[in-house]
Design a protein around this motif. Structure first.
Motif, short mmCIF file in Angstrom:
data_model
loop_
_atom_site.label_atom_id
_atom_site.label_comp_id
_atom_site.label_asym_id
_atom_site.label_seq_id
_atom_site.Cartn_x
_atom_site.Cartn_y
_atom_site.Cartn_z
N ARG A 140 0.84 -1.20 0.00
CA ARG A 140 0.00 0.00 0.00
C ARG A 140 0.88 1.25 0.00
NH1 ARG A 140 -5.26 -1.00 1.06
NH2 ARG A 140 -5.58 1.12 1.86
N TRP A 141 1.96 1.19 -0.77
CA TRP A 141 2.92 2.30 -0.78
C TRP A 141 2.30 3.61 -1.22
CZ3 TRP A 141 3.70 4.81 -5.35
CH2 TRP A 141 3.41 4.13 -6.54
N ARG A 142 1.34 3.55 -2.17
CA ARG A 142 0.74 4.79 -2.65
C ARG A 142 0.01 5.53 -1.52
NH1 ARG A 142 -1.02 7.13 -7.41
NH2 ARG A 142 -0.11 5.43 -8.62
N GLU A 143 -0.82 4.81 -0.78
CA GLU A 143 -1.54 5.44 0.32
C GLU A 143 -0.59 5.93 1.41
OE1 GLU A 143 -2.17 2.56 -1.06
OE2 GLU A 143 -4.33 2.31 -1.45
N GLU A 144 0.44 5.14 1.68
CA GLU A 144 1.38 5.51 2.74
C GLU A 144 2.15 6.77 2.38
OE1 GLU A 144 3.40 5.15 6.40
OE2 GLU A 144 1.56 4.24 5.64
N ILE A 145 2.66 6.86 1.17
CA ILE A 145 3.45 8.03 0.79
C ILE A 145 2.56 9.26 0.67
CG2 ILE A 145 3.36 7.81 -1.73
CD1 ILE A 145 6.51 8.58 0.31
N GLU A 146 1.31 9.08 0.20
CA GLU A 146 0.40 10.22 0.09
C GLU A 146 0.04 10.78 1.46
OE1 GLU A 146 -1.06 12.02 -2.46
OE2 GLU A 146 0.38 11.02 -3.78
N ARG A 147 0.01 9.91 2.46
CA ARG A 147 -0.33 10.37 3.81
C ARG A 147 0.71 11.36 4.33
NH1 ARG A 147 0.43 8.19 9.05
NH2 ARG A 147 1.52 6.36 8.22
N HIS A 148 1.96 11.15 3.94
CA HIS A 148 3.03 12.02 4.43
C HIS A 148 3.37 13.16 3.47
CE1 HIS A 148 3.95 9.39 7.79
NE2 HIS A 148 3.98 8.35 6.98
N VAL A 149 3.32 12.88 2.17
CA VAL A 149 3.68 13.88 1.16
C VAL A 149 2.59 13.87 0.09
CG1 VAL A 149 5.49 14.73 -0.39
CG2 VAL A 149 6.11 13.32 1.59
N PRO A 150 1.52 14.65 0.27
CA PRO A 150 0.43 14.65 -0.71
C PRO A 150 0.92 15.00 -2.11
CG PRO A 150 -0.23 15.77 1.31
CD PRO A 150 1.24 15.50 1.44
N GLY A 151 0.45 14.24 -3.08
CA GLY A 151 0.84 14.46 -4.47
C GLY A 151 2.08 13.71 -4.89
N ALA A 152 2.75 13.04 -3.94
CA ALA A 152 4.03 12.39 -4.24
C ALA A 152 3.87 11.20 -5.17
CB ALA A 152 4.72 11.96 -2.95
N ALA A 153 2.77 10.45 -5.05
CA ALA A 153 2.62 9.25 -5.87
C ALA A 153 2.59 9.60 -7.36
CB ALA A 153 1.36 8.49 -5.46
N ASP A 154 1.78 10.61 -7.72
CA ASP A 154 1.73 11.01 -9.12
C ASP A 154 3.07 11.59 -9.57
OD1 ASP A 154 -0.89 10.20 -9.37
OD2 ASP A 154 -1.74 12.20 -9.05
N GLN A 155 3.71 12.35 -8.70
CA GLN A 155 5.01 12.93 -9.05
C GLN A 155 6.03 11.83 -9.31
OE1 GLN A 155 7.73 13.19 -6.17
NE2 GLN A 155 9.00 13.11 -8.00
N MET A 156 6.05 10.78 -8.49
CA MET A 156 6.99 9.69 -8.69
C MET A 156 6.75 8.99 -10.02
SD MET A 156 7.64 7.90 -4.99
CE MET A 156 5.92 7.66 -4.57
N GLU A 157 5.49 8.80 -10.38
CA GLU A 157 5.19 8.14 -11.64
C GLU A 157 5.63 9.00 -12.83
OE1 GLU A 157 1.05 7.34 -11.17
OE2 GLU A 157 1.39 5.40 -10.19
N ARG A 158 5.56 10.33 -12.69
CA ARG A 158 6.03 11.20 -13.76
C ARG A 158 7.56 11.18 -13.88
NH1 ARG A 158 2.18 14.70 -11.42
NH2 ARG A 158 3.85 15.86 -10.38
N ASP A 159 8.25 11.08 -12.74
CA ASP A 159 9.71 11.22 -12.71
C ASP A 159 10.44 9.89 -12.60
OD1 ASP A 159 9.20 13.93 -12.74
OD2 ASP A 159 9.46 14.19 -10.57
N VAL A 160 9.72 8.78 -12.73
CA VAL A 160 10.32 7.47 -12.47
C VAL A 160 11.48 7.18 -13.41
CG1 VAL A 160 8.64 6.26 -13.92
CG2 VAL A 160 9.81 5.04 -12.08
N ARG A 161 11.43 7.70 -14.63
CA ARG A 161 12.51 7.44 -15.58
C ARG A 161 13.83 8.01 -15.06
NH1 ARG A 161 12.39 5.85 -20.72
NH2 ARG A 161 10.14 6.20 -20.80
N THR A 162 13.78 9.18 -14.44
CA THR A 162 15.01 9.77 -13.89
C THR A 162 15.60 8.86 -12.82
OG1 THR A 162 14.19 12.01 -14.32
CG2 THR A 162 15.98 11.79 -12.73
N PHE A 163 14.73 8.33 -11.98
CA PHE A 163 15.22 7.47 -10.90
C PHE A 163 15.91 6.23 -11.44
CE2 PHE A 163 14.25 3.88 -7.97
CZ PHE A 163 15.10 4.26 -6.93
N PHE A 164 15.24 5.52 -12.34
CA PHE A 164 15.80 4.25 -12.81
C PHE A 164 16.90 4.43 -13.84
CE2 PHE A 164 11.90 2.41 -10.99
CZ PHE A 164 12.45 1.30 -10.36
#
Length: 276
Positions: free
Chosen positions: A163-187
């Motif tokens: 349930r990583w999406r719910e967990e990360i959103e609880r602490h940093v709202p909007g982070a899940a969508d941001q990570m999906e947009r920027d995932v290429r940079t990470f990998f």
């Protein structure tokens, strides 16, 4: 808070800038662009500090990455950002991958770093480094075979849980969508840059700034080894362990980390008169 674009050689970086007083620069770690925002905006740091949190190349509103990633280049970006703001010296805070960037900055440009706070830099130089590298190689293989979204779900499921999406959103709202947009940079940029990063005892020996390492009691053996290595390489480092915290301590135990950081900054003011 004021958000602006700041030009550094080869890129424009998105910077969030607020508060007044001694400059404290929060270097964005990997994947979650605003992971350090709850810490930077904590009330314990509300008075007496100008907080500067910037997004690295390829994240959020910053310009794209061109060419291969590099911890050395990321450190140079931070230095160029300070120069663009006319800040000769600042307190620097780095967590996980950005702890590597902060270490590199402090070694390459010690005059820019008044104090250094590290939250569990990556274990690429410890005895367990081969295991850490093998785990990252498996992630990169998964990215090639199954695609970015599947690799992201695999990685965060392993680190945070299903349930990583719910967990990360609880602490940093909007982070899940941001990570999906920027995932290429990470990998495709950050992981390779991290695995190619070279830093040793001699590099650490160039760091003279006051330093604090903050770790979690439940972060596991990889990061326990990192803590021991930092204390070995930099014996002047202050050591803080947050009980019950793991590697996500910046967002799961923000008040405790903020208290430790505020106490450290008060102990090492930029202007000695500020301590009075």
């Amino acid at each position: 808070m004021v958000t602006r674009q700041v030009a550094v050689p080869g890129a424009d970086l998105e910077v969030v800038d607020w508060g007044a007083g001694e400059p404290v620069v929060f270097v964005q770690t990997a994947l979650v662009a605003d992971e350090l925002l709850p810490l930077a905006d904590h009330p314990r740091l509300a008075e007496g500090y100008r907080k500067i949190l910037y997004h690295r190349r390829g994240y959020a509103g910053s310009g794209p990455v061109t060419g291969p990633g590099s911890i050395v280049r990321d450190a140079a970006d931070c230095r160029a950002l300070l120069e663009a703001f006319g800040i000769p010296r600042a307190h620097i805070v780095g967590a996980s991958l950005s702890g590597a960037i902060a270490l590199q900055l402090a070694a390459d440009a010690p005059a820019c770093v008044h104090s250094l706070t590290l939250l569990e830099p990556p274990p690429v130089h410890t005895a367990s480094a081969p295991d850490f590298r093998a785990a990252n190689d498996r992630l990169l293989q998964s990215r090639q075979e199954r695609g970015l979204d599947a690799a992201l779900d695999e990685f965060l499921g392993m680190v945070i849980g299903p349930r990583w999406r719910e967990e990360i959103e609880r602490h940093v709202p909007g982070a899940a969508d941001q990570m999906e947009r920027d995932v290429r940079t990470f990998f495709d940029t950050d992981l390779a840059a991290l695995l190619e990063w070279r830093f040793d005892r001699d590099d650490a020996g160039r760091i003279g700034a006051p330093l604090m390492h903050i770790g979690g009691s439940d972060s596991g053996p990889w990061f326990a080894e990192v803590r021991q290595l930092i204390l070995e390489w930099l014996p002047h480092a202050e050591d803080v362990v947050i009980d019950g915290a793991d590697h996500s301590l910046a967002i799961t135990h923000t008040p405790q980390v903020a208290e430790a950081l505020a106490a450290f900054l008060r102990s090492h003011p930029l202007d000695p008169a500020a301590a009075r």
